[in-house]
Design an enzyme around this catalytic site. Sequence first.
Site, short mmCIF file in Angstrom:
data_model
loop_
_atom_site.label_atom_id
_atom_site.label_comp_id
_atom_site.label_asym_id
_atom_site.label_seq_id
_atom_site.Cartn_x
_atom_site.Cartn_y
_atom_site.Cartn_z
N ARG A 164 38.48 80.50 55.62
CA ARG A 164 39.63 79.71 56.10
C ARG A 164 40.31 78.96 54.96
O ARG A 164 40.73 77.81 55.12
CB ARG A 164 39.20 78.71 57.19
CG ARG A 164 38.65 79.29 58.44
CD ARG A 164 39.62 80.18 59.20
NE ARG A 164 38.85 80.99 60.10
CZ ARG A 164 38.33 82.17 59.77
NH1 ARG A 164 38.58 82.72 58.60
NH2 ARG A 164 37.60 82.83 60.62
N SER A 235 40.68 76.50 67.15
CA SER A 235 39.58 75.72 66.57
C SER A 235 40.17 74.58 65.76
O SER A 235 40.97 74.82 64.85
CB SER A 235 38.73 76.59 65.64
OG SER A 235 38.24 77.69 66.35
N GLU A 334 40.32 72.29 60.40
CA GLU A 334 40.99 73.56 60.10
C GLU A 334 42.51 73.35 60.22
O GLU A 334 43.30 73.92 59.49
CB GLU A 334 40.50 74.62 61.09
CG GLU A 334 41.02 76.00 60.79
CD GLU A 334 40.54 77.04 61.78
OE1 GLU A 334 39.32 77.23 61.91
OE2 GLU A 334 41.39 77.66 62.42
C1 LIG Z 1 45.00 79.45 70.81
C2 LIG Z 1 44.82 79.58 69.34
C3 LIG Z 1 43.85 80.44 68.85
C4 LIG Z 1 43.68 80.59 67.45
N1 LIG Z 1 42.72 81.45 67.01
C5 LIG Z 1 42.53 81.61 65.66
C6 LIG Z 1 41.54 82.52 65.18
O1 LIG Z 1 40.84 83.19 65.94
N2 LIG Z 1 41.37 82.62 63.84
C7 LIG Z 1 42.15 81.91 62.95
O2 LIG Z 1 41.95 82.06 61.74
N3 LIG Z 1 43.10 81.04 63.39
C8 LIG Z 1 43.32 80.89 64.71
N4 LIG Z 1 44.27 80.02 65.18
C9 LIG Z 1 45.05 79.23 64.20
C10 LIG Z 1 46.44 79.84 63.86
O3 LIG Z 1 46.84 80.73 64.84
C11 LIG Z 1 46.44 80.55 62.50
O4 LIG Z 1 46.06 79.65 61.48
C12 LIG Z 1 47.81 81.13 62.17
O5 LIG Z 1 47.74 81.91 61.00
C13 LIG Z 1 48.89 80.06 61.98
O6 LIG Z 1 50.14 80.73 61.92
P1 LIG Z 1 51.48 79.95 62.11
O7 LIG Z 1 52.58 80.88 61.78
O8 LIG Z 1 51.52 79.33 63.44
O9 LIG Z 1 51.35 78.86 60.94
P2 LIG Z 1 51.72 77.29 60.97
O10 LIG Z 1 50.85 76.60 61.95
O11 LIG Z 1 53.19 77.15 61.14
O12 LIG Z 1 51.32 76.90 59.51
C14 LIG Z 1 49.96 76.84 59.11
C15 LIG Z 1 49.90 76.46 57.63
O13 LIG Z 1 50.45 77.51 56.85
C16 LIG Z 1 51.57 77.05 56.09
N5 LIG Z 1 52.56 78.12 56.12
C17 LIG Z 1 53.10 78.70 57.24
N6 LIG Z 1 53.94 79.68 56.89
C18 LIG Z 1 53.94 79.73 55.54
C19 LIG Z 1 54.63 80.53 54.57
N7 LIG Z 1 55.49 81.50 54.91
N8 LIG Z 1 54.39 80.29 53.25
C20 LIG Z 1 53.53 79.32 52.87
N9 LIG Z 1 52.85 78.53 53.72
C21 LIG Z 1 53.07 78.74 55.05
C22 LIG Z 1 52.04 75.78 56.77
O14 LIG Z 1 52.67 74.91 55.85
C23 LIG Z 1 50.72 75.22 57.28
O15 LIG Z 1 50.04 74.53 56.27
C24 LIG Z 1 44.48 79.86 66.55
C25 LIG Z 1 45.47 78.99 67.06
C26 LIG Z 1 45.65 78.86 68.44
C27 LIG Z 1 46.72 77.96 68.95
#
Ligand SMILES: Cc1cc2nc3c(=O)[nH]c(=O)nc-3n(C[C@H](O)[C@H](O)[C@H](O)COP(=O)(O)OP(=O)(O)OC[C@H]3O[C@@H](n4cnc5c(N)ncnc54)[C@H](O)[C@@H]3O)c2cc1C
Length: 338
Positions: A164, A235, A334
């Site tokens: 992570r 998480s 996380e």
């Molecule tokens: C119901 C649920 C289940 C989930 N299950 C999992 C799982 O099984 N495994 C897991 O690993 N995660 C899980 N997650 C967490 C999440 O889905 C992941 O971390 C996902 O990759 C976040 O994507 P996002 O586009 O929403 O990023 P955001 O939440 O918008 O951003 C996350 C981070 O990445 C940065 N960021 C976003 N886009 C960019 C970019 N283009 N360039 C540089 N930095 C960037 C942001 O600044 C921030 O720090 C879950 C979340 C939810 C709500």
Amino acid sequence: MELFESVPLATLTTLKVGGTASYVALCRKNDDIEAALAFARERGLPWYVLGGGSNVLAPDEGFHGVIVRALFEGMVFRNVDERVEVEVGSGIVWDELVQESVERKLWGLENLAGIPGLVGAAPVQNIGAYGADVSNTIIHVDVFDTSSKKVIRFSKEQCAFSYRDSFFKHNPAFIIISVCFSLSVKDAPHIEYPDILARKGQGSTLTTSKEIAEVIREIRSKKFPDLVLVGTAGSFFKNPIISEETYAALRAAYPELPGFPQAENKTKVKVPLAWILDHILHLRGYTKGLVRLFEKQPLVLVAEHNATATEINSFADEIAAKVKEATGIQIEREVQSL
Ligand SMILES: Cc1cc2nc3c(=O)[nH]c(=O)nc-3n(C[C@H](O)[C@H](O)[C@H](O)COP(=O)(O)OP(=O)(O)OC[C@H]3O[C@@H](n4cnc5c(N)ncnc54)[C@H](O)[C@@H]3O)c2cc1C
């Protein structure tokens, strides 16, 4: 670049809390990012990159700055020997990439089916689930370097992936614009996880990547709360990675505590935090006001309608303090704070 003013952060994040963002800039090409950053610079405002907002806790006081959304498009597949490489824009929805790959009978992303968010964020915390980490399939990541205003290619090694974590998590000056994945055309199922194996016994053959992705989405739909009804970021904390000695001491007190020695450092053991919350602290379903630990998976924090970031922060701090007191382990979040 498309620019919006006064946008509630609750509408941009899956925890659905937080005040107002002064500006949100939708960026689909490098010029858009340059324009958004220039806009912020001219006004002396900070900026923050947001994807789907599924791993971010937004503050109640809002963000007096520019939210930069890197929504680059494109999904280009090319055959390379017995593999397929796919170059994907940061704005593609992660699960749409997974679905497209399994429709094409490719292997590598199926265990990551159903994870919310966009492709651009996947390398940031090296998303993982059901025994797979996205870093296993990444060849390179292209970023917009906000200092030099140039596009730079990071090899997988330069991304410094670990559990992570990655280089990008600590270096927000690099905005990810596309990611290149290597997928296999040969069968490569990873179905060792008990939840997945159990499905085999229940009639699923689990012989195609598409079937595995479907089964995983089904399992996940029962493990996570409905994002339409409540706020959550999945998480909330990372599973702690502790020394062998600490693990041995905890095992003496709790003989059933599971532990997974780490492949990259055999002296370290990953411990499922959900087990600690459930069996040591009995916090499954623990509720304070509008915030609780999900009954079906205590690692998942649930925020009811009208919850605030302040409540979530103090609830999370309380959980971390309880874990520290009971086990001596300092857990880490996380979820990222905006
Ligand atoms: C119901 C649920 C289940 C989930 N299950 C999992 C799982 O099984 N495994 C897991 O690993 N995660 C899980 N997650 C967490 C999440 O889905 C992941 O971390 C996902 O990759 C976040 O994507 P996002 O586009 O929403 O990023 P955001 O939440 O918008 O951003 C996350 C981070 O990445 C940065 N960021 C976003 N886009 C960019 C970019 N283009 N360039 C540089 N930095 C960037 C942001 O600044 C921030 O720090 C879950 C979340 C939810 C709500």
